[in-house]
Design an enzyme around this catalytic site. Structure first.
Site, PDB file in Angstrom:
ATOM      1  N   SER A  82       8.878   6.715   7.859  1.00 13.23           N
ATOM      2  CA  SER A  82       7.912   6.304   8.877  1.00 13.23           C
ATOM      3  C   SER A  82       8.581   5.829  10.158  1.00 13.23           C
ATOM      4  CB  SER A  82       7.007   5.192   8.332  1.00 13.23           C
ATOM      5  OG  SER A  82       6.170   5.675   7.305  1.00 13.23           O
ATOM      6  N   GLY A 257       3.670   7.882   6.604  1.00 13.94           N
ATOM      7  CA  GLY A 257       4.391   8.805   7.476  1.00 13.94           C
ATOM      8  C   GLY A 257       4.456   8.281   8.893  1.00 13.94           C
ATOM      9  N   GLY A 259       4.472   8.476  13.326  1.00 14.35           N
ATOM     10  CA  GLY A 259       3.798   9.085  14.470  1.00 14.35           C
ATOM     11  C   GLY A 259       2.324   8.759  14.627  1.00 14.35           C
ATOM     12  N   CYS A 285      -1.252   4.062   4.363  1.00 17.98           N
ATOM     13  CA  CYS A 285      -0.684   4.047   5.711  1.00 17.98           C
ATOM     14  C   CYS A 285      -1.162   5.240   6.555  1.00 17.98           C
ATOM     15  CB  CYS A 285       0.839   3.981   5.631  1.00 17.98           C
ATOM     16  SG  CYS A 285       1.602   3.408   7.157  1.00 17.98           S
ATOM     17  N   LEU A 286      -0.292   6.194   6.890  1.00 15.98           N
ATOM     18  CA  LEU A 286      -0.725   7.352   7.672  1.00 15.98           C
ATOM     19  C   LEU A 286      -1.815   8.105   6.937  1.00 15.98           C
ATOM     20  CD1 LEU A 286      -0.399   9.248  10.132  1.00 15.98           C
ATOM     21  CD2 LEU A 286       1.348  10.480   8.827  1.00 15.98           C
ATOM     22  N   GLN A 289      -5.107   6.604   7.697  1.00 14.64           N
ATOM     23  CA  GLN A 289      -5.590   6.954   9.035  1.00 14.64           C
ATOM     24  C   GLN A 289      -6.091   8.392   9.094  1.00 14.64           C
ATOM     25  OE1 GLN A 289      -2.050   6.171  11.274  1.00 14.64           O
ATOM     26  NE2 GLN A 289      -2.053   3.974  10.795  1.00 14.64           N
ATOM     27  N   GLY A 329       2.064   1.595  13.557  1.00 14.61           N
ATOM     28  CA  GLY A 329       1.798   1.290  14.952  1.00 14.61           C
ATOM     29  C   GLY A 329       0.395   1.674  15.387  1.00 14.61           C
ATOM     30  N   TYR A 330      -0.419   2.184  14.437  1.00 18.11           N
ATOM     31  CA  TYR A 330      -1.794   2.596  14.721  1.00 18.11           C
ATOM     32  C   TYR A 330      -2.724   1.987  13.685  1.00 18.11           C
ATOM     33  CZ  TYR A 330       0.309   5.998  17.872  1.00 18.11           C
ATOM     34  OH  TYR A 330       1.018   6.585  18.880  1.00 18.11           O
ATOM     35  N   HIS A 370       1.445  -1.156   2.305  1.00 19.70           N
ATOM     36  CA  HIS A 370       2.254  -0.424   1.321  1.00 19.70           C
ATOM     37  C   HIS A 370       2.261  -1.119  -0.040  1.00 19.70           C
ATOM     38  CE1 HIS A 370       4.276   2.576   3.973  1.00 19.70           C
ATOM     39  NE2 HIS A 370       3.917   1.702   4.893  1.00 19.70           N
ATOM     40  N   GLU A 372       3.373   0.043  -2.721  1.00 19.77           N
ATOM     41  CA  GLU A 372       4.633   0.369  -3.404  1.00 19.77           C
ATOM     42  C   GLU A 372       5.783  -0.509  -2.912  1.00 19.77           C
ATOM     43  OE1 GLU A 372       5.307   2.394   0.446  1.00 19.77           O
ATOM     44  OE2 GLU A 372       3.571   1.947  -0.808  1.00 19.77           O
TER      45      GLU A 372
END
Length: 395
Positions: A82, A257, A259, A285-286, A289, A329-330, A370, A372
C-alpha cells in the site's frame, strides 16, 4: 558505623575518560568516514527543505510524502504494498534497533520510494535479527535520510496536508525551480498494476475456498485465512469476475492496496459483478473503498491520511472500541451512501471518518482498517472469524 572519612572513600567514583562526542544518529563503523560525503535533502512542493544524512540508495526519488506513527514494525511498513508511490516518514525517533527479520516481511520486496527517520540505530538487539535496515535499503535501491527533524516534518504535513517531495544528495539551491516543477507534476499513477501478483496461485487448505483479489495484499491476509483452514486462491487485480466465479469460491476477499480508488475504473466494474453474485464478500482498506464505489457511493482524499498501529475504531453496533492498524489516504463519504444499500458499521474515534460498512440484504462486510495487523494490534482479528461464519460457519 563508618566514620566520615570512610564514607567519603565509599562514595568516591572512578575517574572518567574524556567525553566522547555523541553523533545525532548511529552509523556502522565502516561508514563513519562517509558522513561528510552523504549529505541529503528532502525538498517539499511548498519549498521547505530538510537536511540530513543519506542512507540506503544514493538515487534521487520524487514521491508522495506520508508519515506513520507506529513505534515498531518498520519492516512490515517497508514491505506493505500500500506504500507504493509514497515515501514514508517514521515518527518514532529510533528506527532499526531490532534489525531485520525476513519472516516479518509482508511481501517479497519493499515498496516505498523512500524512508525518512530521525535516528538510525547502529546496533540491532534481537535474537531474530538477520541484517540491518541500512543494508536492506541499499539492497533494494531505496533512498532515505536520517537525522532530519521528523517532528517538524510531521507537524508540517498535518497542517498543510500530504505533499510531494524529492529525496536527493545533490544541492538543491541552484535548481529549486526545476525541482518544484517536477514535484507539482508528480502523480502516483497506476500503482495497483505495479504491486499485484503476475499470475494466479493457490495456498492449500481443507476448508472453505476463498478467492483473494490481490490489489496489493499483505501476506498476513492470506495467512489469516489459511490459519482458519481455508484454501486461498490469489488472483491478479485485473482478473475478470467471470473467471473468479468460475472457480466456485465459497467466499471472496478484496484486499488492501495503494493509490486513489477512483483510478481503478475497470476493477470497480468487476467488483460490482462480484457484489451481485451472492457469494459472501469481506473487504479490507482499498477493497472497502472499491466496494463502496461499485455500489454508488463516493470517496475522498484525507488531508494527511491514517497510518500507524494505534488508531481507535468504534463498532457502531456494540459500542466497543478497538485499536487498529491503518494505512490509507482516502475514505468513503457516507453522505453519498444509499442507506438502503449499506450502513456504517465502524467509525474512527479520532476524526469520525468511516471505518466500515455493512451491506443490506447481502453477505458483504467491509472495513477500512487492517484486521490482519502486521504491524499493529490484533484486536479486530475476529473479523476473519466473522467471514468464516458468513460462508457457513466452522467445518
Amino acid at each position: 558505623m563508618r566514620d566520615s572519612e570512610s564514607c567519603k572513600k565509599a562514595r568516591k567514583r572512578p575517574k572518567r575518560g574524556p567525553k566522547k562526542e555523541i553523533s545525532l544518529f548511529f552509523l556502522p563503523e565502516k561508514r563513519k568516514e562517509w558522513v561528510t560525503a552523504m549529505k541529503a535533502y528532502l525538498i517539499l512542493e511548498d519549498g521547505h527543505v530538510f537536511e540530513g544524512t543519506g542512507i540506503g540508495s544514493g538515487r534521487e526519488a520524487v514521491s508522495e510524502i506520508v508519515f506513520n506513527t507506529a513505534m515498531t514494525g518498520y519492516l512490515e511498513v517497508l514491505t506493505d504494498p500500500s506504500y507504493a508511490g509514497q515515501a514514508v516518514v517514521m515518527t518514532y525517533p529510533l528506527i532499526g534497533n531490532y534489525g531485520v527479520c525476513f519472516r516479518d516481511m509482508e511481501s517479497a520486496v519493499p515498496w516505498p520510494d523512500g524512508f525518512l527517520v530521525r535516528e538510525l540505530s547502529r546496533l540491532a538487539s534481537n535474537f531474530r535479527c538477520e541484517g540491518s535496515i541500512w543494508d536492506f535499503l541499499e539492497k533494494h535501491d531505496i533512498p532515505g535520510i536520517a537525522g532530519i527533524d521528523t517532528r517538524a516534518l510531521t507537524k508540517l504535513l498535518r497542517e498543510k496536508g500530504t505533499m510531494n517531495g524529492m529525496i536527493t544528495r545533490r544541492e538543491p539551491q541552484d535548481r529549486m525551480d526545476e525541482i518544484l516543477a517536477s514535484l507539482h507534476a508528480y502523480a502516483v499513477g497506476d500503482v495497483v498494476g505495479r504491486v499485484t501478483c503476475r499470475g494466479k496461485k493457490v495456498l492449500e487448505g481443507s476448508g472453505y475456498r476463498v478467492a483473494l483479489m490481490d490489489y496489493g495484499a499483505k501476506d498476513n491476509i492470506a495467512a489469516s485465512l489459511v490459519k482458519r483452514g481455508c484454501q486461498v486462491t490469489v488472483y491478479p487485480a485485473h482478473t475478470s469476475a467471470d473467471e473468479v466465479l468460475a472457480g466456485r469460491p465459497d467466499g471472496i476477499m478484496l484486499s488492501n492496496g495503494p493509490g486513489d480508488p477512483k483510478s481503478c475504473t475497470g476493477i470497480i466494474r468487476e467488483v460490482k459483478k462480484l457484489a451481485d453474485s451472492g457469494v459472501p464478500v469481506f473487504a479490507i482498506c482499498l477493497g472497502h473503498q472499491l466496494m463502496a464505489l461499485a455500489e454508488g457511493a463516493d470517496t475522498y482524499r484525507l488531508k494527511y491520511g491514517h497510518r500507524g498501529g494505534n488508531h481507535p475504531v468504534k463498532d457502531l453496533e456494540t459500542g466497543k472500541v478497538y485499536l487498529t492498524s491503518q494505512n490509507h489516504g482516502y475514505a468513503v463519504n457516507t453522505d453519498t451512501l444509499d442507506k438502503s444499500i449499506a450502513v456504517p458499521a465502524f467509525a474512527n474515534v479520532n476524526d469520525g471518518t468511516n471505518e466500515g460498512l455493512r451491506y443490506t440484504g447481502k453477505q458483504i462486510y467491509t472495513v477500512q482498517f487492517h484486521p490482519e495487523a502486521c504491524p499493529g494490534p490484533q484486536d479486530s482479528s475476529f473479523l476473519f472469524d466473522r467471514f468464516i461464519q458468513m460462508m457457513g460457519g466452522d467445518r
